[in-house]
Design a protein around this motif. Structure first.
Motif, PDB file in Angstrom:
ATOM      1  N   ASP A 163      -0.383  -2.452  -6.138  1.00  0.00           N
ATOM      2  CA  ASP A 163      -0.824  -1.429  -7.067  1.00  0.00           C
ATOM      3  C   ASP A 163       0.100  -0.229  -6.925  1.00  0.00           C
ATOM      4  O   ASP A 163       0.473   0.154  -5.811  1.00  0.00           O
ATOM      5  CB  ASP A 163      -2.265  -1.022  -6.745  1.00  0.00           C
ATOM      6  CG  ASP A 163      -2.891  -0.156  -7.821  1.00  0.00           C
ATOM      7  OD1 ASP A 163      -2.251   0.848  -8.211  1.00  0.00           O
ATOM      8  OD2 ASP A 163      -4.014  -0.459  -8.262  1.00  0.00           O
ATOM      9  N   CYS A 164       0.462   0.375  -8.036  1.00  0.00           N
ATOM     10  CA  CYS A 164       1.361   1.527  -7.997  1.00  0.00           C
ATOM     11  C   CYS A 164       0.781   2.658  -7.156  1.00  0.00           C
ATOM     12  O   CYS A 164       1.529   3.474  -6.593  1.00  0.00           O
ATOM     13  CB  CYS A 164       1.653   2.014  -9.415  1.00  0.00           C
ATOM     14  SG  CYS A 164       3.066   3.109  -9.544  1.00  0.00           S
ATOM     15  N   ALA A 165      -0.532   2.723  -7.034  1.00  0.00           N
ATOM     16  CA  ALA A 165      -1.178   3.756  -6.226  1.00  0.00           C
ATOM     17  C   ALA A 165      -0.860   3.593  -4.747  1.00  0.00           C
ATOM     18  O   ALA A 165      -1.036   4.530  -3.966  1.00  0.00           O
ATOM     19  CB  ALA A 165      -2.687   3.729  -6.438  1.00  0.00           C
ATOM     20  N   GLU A 166      -0.368   2.421  -4.347  1.00  0.00           N
ATOM     21  CA  GLU A 166      -0.042   2.150  -2.945  1.00  0.00           C
ATOM     22  C   GLU A 166       1.451   1.895  -2.755  1.00  0.00           C
ATOM     23  O   GLU A 166       1.872   1.298  -1.772  1.00  0.00           O
ATOM     24  CB  GLU A 166      -0.846   0.938  -2.467  1.00  0.00           C
ATOM     25  CG  GLU A 166      -2.362   1.127  -2.609  1.00  0.00           C
ATOM     26  CD  GLU A 166      -3.136  -0.160  -2.391  1.00  0.00           C
ATOM     27  OE1 GLU A 166      -2.486  -1.217  -2.240  1.00  0.00           O
ATOM     28  OE2 GLU A 166      -4.372  -0.102  -2.374  1.00  0.00           O
ATOM     29  N   LEU A 167       2.255   2.403  -3.677  1.00  0.00           N
ATOM     30  CA  LEU A 167       3.685   2.113  -3.677  1.00  0.00           C
ATOM     31  C   LEU A 167       4.443   2.825  -2.560  1.00  0.00           C
ATOM     32  O   LEU A 167       5.413   2.289  -2.017  1.00  0.00           O
ATOM     33  CB  LEU A 167       4.282   2.496  -5.029  1.00  0.00           C
ATOM     34  CG  LEU A 167       5.774   2.219  -5.241  1.00  0.00           C
ATOM     35  CD1 LEU A 167       6.058   0.734  -5.212  1.00  0.00           C
ATOM     36  CD2 LEU A 167       6.246   2.832  -6.558  1.00  0.00           C
ATOM     37  N   ALA A 168       4.021   4.018  -2.175  1.00  0.00           N
ATOM     38  CA  ALA A 168       4.803   4.859  -1.268  1.00  0.00           C
ATOM     39  C   ALA A 168       5.157   4.158   0.034  1.00  0.00           C
ATOM     40  O   ALA A 168       6.273   4.321   0.556  1.00  0.00           O
ATOM     41  CB  ALA A 168       4.053   6.164  -0.985  1.00  0.00           C
ATOM     42  N   GLU A 169       4.236   3.380   0.588  1.00  0.00           N
ATOM     43  CA  GLU A 169       4.479   2.740   1.879  1.00  0.00           C
ATOM     44  C   GLU A 169       5.566   1.675   1.816  1.00  0.00           C
ATOM     45  O   GLU A 169       6.046   1.216   2.859  1.00  0.00           O
ATOM     46  CB  GLU A 169       3.183   2.119   2.409  1.00  0.00           C
ATOM     47  CG  GLU A 169       2.601   1.033   1.524  1.00  0.00           C
ATOM     48  CD  GLU A 169       1.227   0.582   1.990  1.00  0.00           C
ATOM     49  OE1 GLU A 169       1.165  -0.382   2.787  1.00  0.00           O
ATOM     50  OE2 GLU A 169       0.236   1.200   1.566  1.00  0.00           O
ATOM     51  N   ALA A 193       7.550   8.345  -4.908  1.00  0.00           N
ATOM     52  CA  ALA A 193       8.944   8.681  -4.627  1.00  0.00           C
ATOM     53  C   ALA A 193       9.027   9.957  -3.792  1.00  0.00           C
ATOM     54  O   ALA A 193       9.765  10.022  -2.796  1.00  0.00           O
ATOM     55  CB  ALA A 193       9.714   8.844  -5.936  1.00  0.00           C
ATOM     56  N   VAL A 194       8.268  10.967  -4.171  1.00  0.00           N
ATOM     57  CA  VAL A 194       8.302  12.247  -3.456  1.00  0.00           C
ATOM     58  C   VAL A 194       7.809  12.081  -2.027  1.00  0.00           C
ATOM     59  O   VAL A 194       8.383  12.637  -1.078  1.00  0.00           O
ATOM     60  CB  VAL A 194       7.469  13.300  -4.220  1.00  0.00           C
ATOM     61  CG1 VAL A 194       7.278  14.561  -3.378  1.00  0.00           C
ATOM     62  CG2 VAL A 194       8.138  13.649  -5.544  1.00  0.00           C
ATOM     63  N   GLU A 195       6.751  11.310  -1.830  1.00  0.00           N
ATOM     64  CA  GLU A 195       6.198  11.110  -0.490  1.00  0.00           C
ATOM     65  C   GLU A 195       7.194  10.415   0.435  1.00  0.00           C
ATOM     66  O   GLU A 195       7.198  10.652   1.647  1.00  0.00           O
ATOM     67  CB  GLU A 195       4.906  10.291  -0.563  1.00  0.00           C
ATOM     68  CG  GLU A 195       3.716  11.058  -1.115  1.00  0.00           C
ATOM     69  CD  GLU A 195       2.443  10.229  -1.110  1.00  0.00           C
ATOM     70  OE1 GLU A 195       2.506   9.063  -0.651  1.00  0.00           O
ATOM     71  OE2 GLU A 195       1.401  10.738  -1.559  1.00  0.00           O
ATOM     72  N   SER A 196       8.045   9.564  -0.128  1.00  0.00           N
ATOM     73  CA  SER A 196       8.984   8.782   0.682  1.00  0.00           C
ATOM     74  C   SER A 196      10.401   9.343   0.667  1.00  0.00           C
ATOM     75  O   SER A 196      11.286   8.803   1.334  1.00  0.00           O
ATOM     76  CB  SER A 196       9.001   7.331   0.196  1.00  0.00           C
ATOM     77  OG  SER A 196       9.388   7.273  -1.166  1.00  0.00           O
ATOM     78  N   GLY A 197      10.642  10.393  -0.106  1.00  0.00           N
ATOM     79  CA  GLY A 197      11.974  10.960  -0.193  1.00  0.00           C
ATOM     80  C   GLY A 197      12.909  10.225  -1.128  1.00  0.00           C
ATOM     81  O   GLY A 197      14.119  10.476  -1.135  1.00  0.00           O
ATOM     82  N   ALA A 198      12.377   9.310  -1.931  1.00  0.00           N
ATOM     83  CA  ALA A 198      13.195   8.533  -2.860  1.00  0.00           C
ATOM     84  C   ALA A 198      13.467   9.334  -4.132  1.00  0.00           C
ATOM     85  O   ALA A 198      12.771  10.306  -4.443  1.00  0.00           O
ATOM     86  CB  ALA A 198      12.493   7.221  -3.211  1.00  0.00           C
ATOM     87  N   ALA A 199      14.497   8.929  -4.866  1.00  0.00           N
ATOM     88  CA  ALA A 199      14.761   9.504  -6.180  1.00  0.00           C
ATOM     89  C   ALA A 199      13.852   8.830  -7.202  1.00  0.00           C
ATOM     90  O   ALA A 199      13.278   7.769  -6.949  1.00  0.00           O
ATOM     91  CB  ALA A 199      16.219   9.307  -6.553  1.00  0.00           C
ATOM     92  N   PHE A 200      13.718   9.442  -8.384  1.00  0.00           N
ATOM     93  CA  PHE A 200      12.933   8.809  -9.437  1.00  0.00           C
ATOM     94  C   PHE A 200      13.573   9.047 -10.796  1.00  0.00           C
ATOM     95  O   PHE A 200      14.160  10.100 -11.059  1.00  0.00           O
ATOM     96  CB  PHE A 200      11.477   9.291  -9.438  1.00  0.00           C
ATOM     97  CG  PHE A 200      11.285  10.766  -9.689  1.00  0.00           C
ATOM     98  CD1 PHE A 200      11.206  11.264 -10.986  1.00  0.00           C
ATOM     99  CD2 PHE A 200      11.159  11.662  -8.641  1.00  0.00           C
ATOM    100  CE1 PHE A 200      11.015  12.616 -11.231  1.00  0.00           C
ATOM    101  CE2 PHE A 200      10.965  13.020  -8.869  1.00  0.00           C
ATOM    102  CZ  PHE A 200      10.889  13.503 -10.164  1.00  0.00           C
TER     103      PHE A 200
END
Length: 325
Positions: free
Chosen positions: A149-155, A180-187
């Protein structure tokens, strides 16, 4: 003179009665008031059209082509949209592309082929991802998939990733940006159908994948919340007096309702961008031509904004953040 005043009083009384007896008219009046109050404080400049890099679609395996079951014009719009996303994703130079709502791979598979990067396809539907894997195998294209689920994507993300989503429906755009923000990724996210983010749950009581989970709050930014915008006001901005089914066609015109929706849409775009900006991201709002109007906007963000500033068609001042603190 008295007659004129009397007419104005009658008209005012009629207007009040009309709004009280017409919920949609009242909602539109509230949307106008919100747009007037917030729009004057907006710091988001009008974006230029992104100069996209054309992709050689004749070189790609037929099984990787997007929207092959659609009409020719829809196929052209899909290709134009993917070219826009590819242009921005290439500029960001992150090592891995992550599609949070990949489905059968219509976006992620061409990106994997043309960008020659590792690609992770995520979706709540294992069946759709199986189709994507079959398409990739037939074209000898290496990909990875994950049912999530996209709601659990950060991990499942890291700072070397770039989250890329086309027509990120409803809350999917916000969940993708938040992950993306939680993990430091770009979007690089092209949103659509925000009204689905604030829709009710299904009749069975479960959350639809496009509906915001309880942990996702609206407004997204402290900036918009600072205008005392309640969740109900947010819904009013989202709706902007256009029923969802008529929204796309209405965006093609230039009537009062269309202008209202465009103004409300810009506020919501700024709200999403400021959410990332308030957390240390350099952000951009970009437009591209040839896509599925009105879904031709891209919300892009990265910890290091140098690559975004170098994009052709970027109208922003390279030396200043978009939203100074």
């Amino acid at each position: 003179m008295r007659a004129t005043v009397a007419l104005l009083l009658v008209a005012r009384a009629s207007a009040v009665d009309y709004l009280q007896g017409n919920p949609r008219a009242a909602a539109r009046a509230r949307a106008v008031a919100l747009v007037d109050a917030i729009g004057s404080a907006s710091a988001l400049p009008d974006p230029d059209v992104l100069h996209t890099t054309a992709l050689d679609w004749s070189a790609i395996d037929e099984g990787l082509l997007p929207a092959t079951r659609e009409r020719d014009d829809e196929q052209r719009r899909s290709r134009a949209s993917i070219e826009a996303l590819a242009t921005v994703a290439r500029a960001l130079s992150n090592k891995r592309i992550v599609d949070p709502c990949a489905g059968r791979g219509d976006v992620a598979l061409p990106l994997a082929y043309f960008l020659s990067k590792d690609v992770l396809l995520c979706d709540v539907s294992a069946r759709a991802l199986d189709v994507a894997s079959e398409r990739a195998d037939e074209a000898s294209l290496q990909i990875k998939t994950k049912t999530v689920d996209c709601a659990e994507l950060a991990e499942h993300l890291n700072e070397n990733d770039c989250v890329v989503a086309l027509r990120a429906c409803g809350a999917v755009a916000d969940m993708a940006i938040e992950a993306a923000v939680e993990s430091g990724a770009a979007f690089v996210v092209s949103p659509c159908c925000l009204w689905k983010a604030v829709a009710k749950t299904t009749s069975k009581g479960g959350r639809m994948p496009t509906t915001a989970p309880p942990s996702l709050a609206y407004p997204r930014s402290a900036w918009l919340a600072g205008f005392d915008v309640s969740p109900e006001d947010y819904v009013t901005l989202v709706d902007a007096d256009e029923p969802p089914a008529a929204r796309a066609s209405a965006m093609l015109g230039d009537g009062a309702r269309t202008r209202l929706f465009r103004q409300a849409r810009r506020i919501l775009e700024e709200d999403r961008l400021r959410y990332a900006s308030e957390r240390g991201y350099d952000v951009r709002l970009l437009r591209f031509e040839g896509g599925d109007n009105p879904h031709v906007g891209i919300l892009a963000g990265a910890r290091d904004g140098a690559a975004l500033a170098a994009l052709a068609g970027d109208p922003f001042d390279d030396d200043e953040p978009l939203f100074p603190s």
